[in-house]
Design a protein around this motif. Structure first.
Motif, mmCIF file in Angstrom:
data_model
loop_
_atom_site.group_PDB
_atom_site.id
_atom_site.type_symbol
_atom_site.label_atom_id
_atom_site.label_comp_id
_atom_site.label_asym_id
_atom_site.label_seq_id
_atom_site.Cartn_x
_atom_site.Cartn_y
_atom_site.Cartn_z
ATOM 1 N N THR A 60 -3.388 8.959 -2.859
ATOM 2 C CA THR A 60 -3.770 8.351 -1.589
ATOM 3 C C THR A 60 -4.375 6.982 -1.838
ATOM 4 O OG1 THR A 60 -4.165 10.494 -0.566
ATOM 5 C CG2 THR A 60 -5.274 8.606 0.435
ATOM 6 N N GLN A 61 -3.993 6.044 -0.996
ATOM 7 C CA GLN A 61 -4.543 4.688 -1.051
ATOM 8 C C GLN A 61 -5.436 4.495 0.174
ATOM 9 O OE1 GLN A 61 -3.732 2.495 -3.796
ATOM 10 N NE2 GLN A 61 -3.085 4.545 -4.433
ATOM 11 N N PHE A 117 -5.736 -6.407 -0.802
ATOM 12 C CA PHE A 117 -4.866 -5.537 -1.602
ATOM 13 C C PHE A 117 -3.712 -6.360 -2.161
ATOM 14 C CE2 PHE A 117 -1.634 -2.386 -2.518
ATOM 15 C CZ PHE A 117 -2.367 -1.300 -2.965
ATOM 16 N N VAL A 161 0.830 -1.192 0.000
ATOM 17 C CA VAL A 161 0.000 0.000 0.000
ATOM 18 C C VAL A 161 0.874 1.256 0.000
ATOM 19 C CG1 VAL A 161 -1.868 1.222 1.181
ATOM 20 C CG2 VAL A 161 -1.844 -1.279 1.202
ATOM 21 N N VAL A 176 -7.714 1.820 1.785
ATOM 22 C CA VAL A 176 -7.892 0.377 1.649
ATOM 23 C C VAL A 176 -8.777 -0.148 2.779
ATOM 24 C CG1 VAL A 176 -6.708 -1.838 1.450
ATOM 25 C CG2 VAL A 176 -5.617 0.242 0.573
ATOM 26 N N THR A 193 2.701 1.684 -3.343
ATOM 27 C CA THR A 193 1.755 2.060 -4.398
ATOM 28 C C THR A 193 1.415 3.543 -4.297
ATOM 29 O OG1 THR A 193 0.851 -0.177 -4.517
ATOM 30 C CG2 THR A 193 -0.543 1.600 -5.356
ATOM 31 N N ALA A 194 1.188 4.027 -3.078
ATOM 32 C CA ALA A 194 0.899 5.455 -2.887
ATOM 33 C C ALA A 194 2.066 6.302 -3.384
ATOM 34 C CB ALA A 194 0.613 5.753 -1.417
#
Length: 159
Positions: free
Chosen positions: A93-94, A102, A83, A96, A86-87
């Motif tokens: 913004t992630q 994820f 996470v 989740v 990825t951000a």
């Protein structure tokens, strides 16, 4: 000098108060570590139902653990992985609801079930991320995202 704040207004009002507190804490301080440490402590005191809050800072093409509140955590995360990565890679913004759904989630704390990660962007570059985990699924919503992004923008001014 400092005391625990009781937040009793609407969520929006409480987040506005939090951001003003952050701005007061970092006013005039130029040390990034000190400002992130105070920001993580402030969020830890403010947010309910979380088990980890802190920062990862950019070093090359990976994130390195910075100031935080919670259990020991993963030290290095490559951009694009999990996470946080990825951000950082997407500069978005992630939010989740269930980290177990994820792809490539990195389980630093087995108790975490939901997460929000806000990239810290300065001069168009990702300088780090704000990472917050919760033991509850669906802990974070769009209101949290909106205000945590504002919080991150205020913090970046002091980094």
């Amino acid at each position: 000098m400092f005391h625990t704040e009781t937040y009793s207004g609407s969520r929006e009002k409480n987040y506005d108060t939090l951001i003003r507190q952050l701005e007061a804490l970092i006013a005039g301080e130029t040390n990034a570590v000190a400002n992130m440490a105070n920001a993580s402590a402030l969020l830890h005191q403010f947010l309910q139902d979380i088990n980890w809050v802190g920062f990862y800072v950019t070093e090359g093409n990976e994130l390195v653990l910075g100031p935080f509140q919670g259990l020991p955590a993963c030290v290095r995360i490559p951009f694009g992985r999990g996470v946080c990565g990825t951000a950082a890679a997407t500069k978005t913004t992630q939010l989740v609801a269930d980290v177990h759904q994820f792809p490539g989630h990195i389980a630093c704390d087995a108790a975490s079930n939901s997460e929000i990660v806000v990239p810290l962007i300065k001069n168009g570059e990702v300088i780090g991320v704000l990472d917050i985990d919760s033991p509850s699924k669906n802990r974070f919503d769009e209101l949290d995202q909106t205000y945590l992004e504002k919080f991150a923008q205020s913090l970046v001014k002091g980094l």
